[in-house]
Design an enzyme around this catalytic site. Structure first.
Site, PDB file in Angstrom:
ATOM      1  N   ASP A  72       0.799  -1.015  -0.136  1.00  0.00           N
ATOM      2  CA  ASP A  72      -0.056   0.002   0.006  1.00  0.00           C
ATOM      3  C   ASP A  72       0.865   1.182  -0.047  1.00  0.00           C
ATOM      4  O   ASP A  72       2.073   1.180   0.140  1.00  0.00           O
ATOM      5  CB  ASP A  72      -0.822  -0.088   1.143  1.00  0.00           C
ATOM      6  CG  ASP A  72      -0.327  -0.721   2.550  1.00  0.00           C
ATOM      7  OD1 ASP A  72       0.992  -0.250   2.773  1.00  0.00           O
ATOM      8  OD2 ASP A  72      -0.946  -1.074   3.461  1.00  0.00           O
ATOM      9  N   ASP A 141      -7.504  -4.291  14.701  1.00  0.00           N
ATOM     10  CA  ASP A 141      -8.864  -4.762  13.939  1.00  0.00           C
ATOM     11  C   ASP A 141      -8.577  -5.825  13.058  1.00  0.00           C
ATOM     12  O   ASP A 141      -9.813  -6.058  12.373  1.00  0.00           O
ATOM     13  CB  ASP A 141      -9.765  -3.369  13.589  1.00  0.00           C
ATOM     14  CG  ASP A 141      -8.925  -2.832  12.225  1.00  0.00           C
ATOM     15  OD1 ASP A 141      -7.987  -3.212  11.924  1.00  0.00           O
ATOM     16  OD2 ASP A 141      -9.510  -1.846  11.852  1.00  0.00           O
ATOM     17  N   HIS A 143      -7.125  -5.798  10.097  1.00  0.00           N
ATOM     18  CA  HIS A 143      -6.933  -5.252   8.596  1.00  0.00           C
ATOM     19  C   HIS A 143      -5.702  -5.752   8.136  1.00  0.00           C
ATOM     20  O   HIS A 143      -4.494  -5.607   8.780  1.00  0.00           O
ATOM     21  CB  HIS A 143      -7.483  -3.861   8.437  1.00  0.00           C
ATOM     22  CG  HIS A 143      -6.122  -2.973   9.017  1.00  0.00           C
ATOM     23  ND1 HIS A 143      -6.295  -2.347  10.354  1.00  0.00           N
ATOM     24  CD2 HIS A 143      -5.075  -2.787   8.330  1.00  0.00           C
ATOM     25  CE1 HIS A 143      -5.132  -1.544  10.146  1.00  0.00           C
ATOM     26  NE2 HIS A 143      -4.576  -1.844   9.377  1.00  0.00           N
ATOM     27  N   GLU A 148      -9.550  -2.550   5.569  1.00  0.00           N
ATOM     28  CA  GLU A 148     -10.130  -2.584   6.871  1.00  0.00           C
ATOM     29  C   GLU A 148     -11.660  -3.266   6.947  1.00  0.00           C
ATOM     30  O   GLU A 148     -12.070  -3.726   6.149  1.00  0.00           O
ATOM     31  CB  GLU A 148     -10.328  -1.088   6.954  1.00  0.00           C
ATOM     32  CG  GLU A 148      -9.117  -0.216   7.161  1.00  0.00           C
ATOM     33  CD  GLU A 148      -9.017   1.055   7.406  1.00  0.00           C
ATOM     34  OE1 GLU A 148     -10.015   1.919   6.851  1.00  0.00           O
ATOM     35  OE2 GLU A 148      -8.354   1.613   7.963  1.00  0.00           O
TER      36      GLU A 148
END
Length: 277
Positions: A72, A141, A143, A148
């Site tokens: 990313d 979380d 991701h 996400e």
């Protein structure tokens, strides 16, 4: 699926680095046959990169015939900004090894056509023959990259609007000034990573323990994108003891009982010195 449990962060980083080293060397990359590696950013992978740099400087590992694809990059952040993922990769890894800069692929968050940039990235991966080993980390979380909670588990490389929690978490890198934190990013999709021949996910620290629980002990769920890798034919989760705190005792005991098998993947450790004439 394999779950490799090491005592602490340093040992987990070393195990992961040895695995990457062995996979590259045993592949036998040449000018006609490159090894293709997917790479993450973030604090978790720093220890692994430091070990890989050590292996290169000791003459045991070369990246001359390795192509890399990063997960990313932020949108709108100058490439030379200290918090860009270009800067992260070059400062923490690429400038210390013998990779050809032309073979280190990172998404361009300043491209004039972001969608076209994402499509071109996918095309380059296909042109390279696909990813041999995709290494990733996760957020608390669950991701992976910027996929996400709620992301499609068959998603491809795309433009992503960042969740408020992600923006708040990243504020510490931008002097806690929310106005300076990028709100969008380019990211590989879950499906992009799933297409790799092997996936290795690094998970360390007690703050990632609930995400590891969701990845290992519960079902596949797009609210915990890391759980998708349960369905990959060759996934290795590498973690430290702290990351296992939410797992059942019997789960930890089961996977620790397999460590004598898993350690054969990194011991003996290969060296290019054995492959030279």
């Amino acid at each position: 699926m394999k779950l490799v449990i090491l005592e602490d962060y340093d040992l987990a980083s070393e195990w992961a680095a040895k695995y990457i080293r062995n996979r590259i060397i045993q592949f036998g990359p040449t000018a006609d046959k490159y090894f293709t590696l997917g790479l993450p950013t973030g604090s978790t992978s720093l220890g692994c990169y430091k070990k890989l740099i050590e292996y290169h400087k000791s003459g045991d590992l070369s990246f001359k015939y390795v192509k890399t694809f990063n997960m990313d990059e932020y949108v709108g952040l100058p490439r030379n900004h200290p918090e860009s993922y270009h800067s992260y990769m070059w400062n923490n890894f690429f400038k210390h090894i013998d990779i050809d800069p032309a073979n280190a692929h990172i998404l361009d968050g300043n491209a004039s056509d972001l969608q076209a940039e994402c499509q071109e990235f996918e095309r380059k991966i296909t042109e390279a023959g696909g990813i041999d080993l995709f290494v990733g980390g996760i957020g608390p979380d669950g991701h992976v990259a910027f996929n996400e909670p709620g992301s499609s588990l068959v998603s491809r490389t795309r433009v992503k609007t960042l969740a408020k929690d992600t923006i708040l978490a990243n504020a510490r890198f931008f002097g806690n000034d929310l106005s300076k934190v990028p709100t969008m990013a380019l990211t590989v999709g879950v499906g992009t990573v799933m297409d790799a021949r092997e996936v290795m996910i690094l998970i360390t620290g007690a703050h990632k323990a609930f995400a590891l629980y969701k990845a290992i002990e519960e079902g596949v769920n797009h609210m915990w994108t890391v759980s998708a890798f349960q369905q990959h034919p060759s996934t290795i989760f590498v973690c430290d003891e702290d990351a296992t705190l939410e797992l059942r005792v019997k789960t930890v005991k089961y996977f620790k009982g397999l460590m004598h098998v898993h350690n054969k993947l990194v011991d003996p450790v290969s060296t290019i010195k054995d492959y030279k004439d």
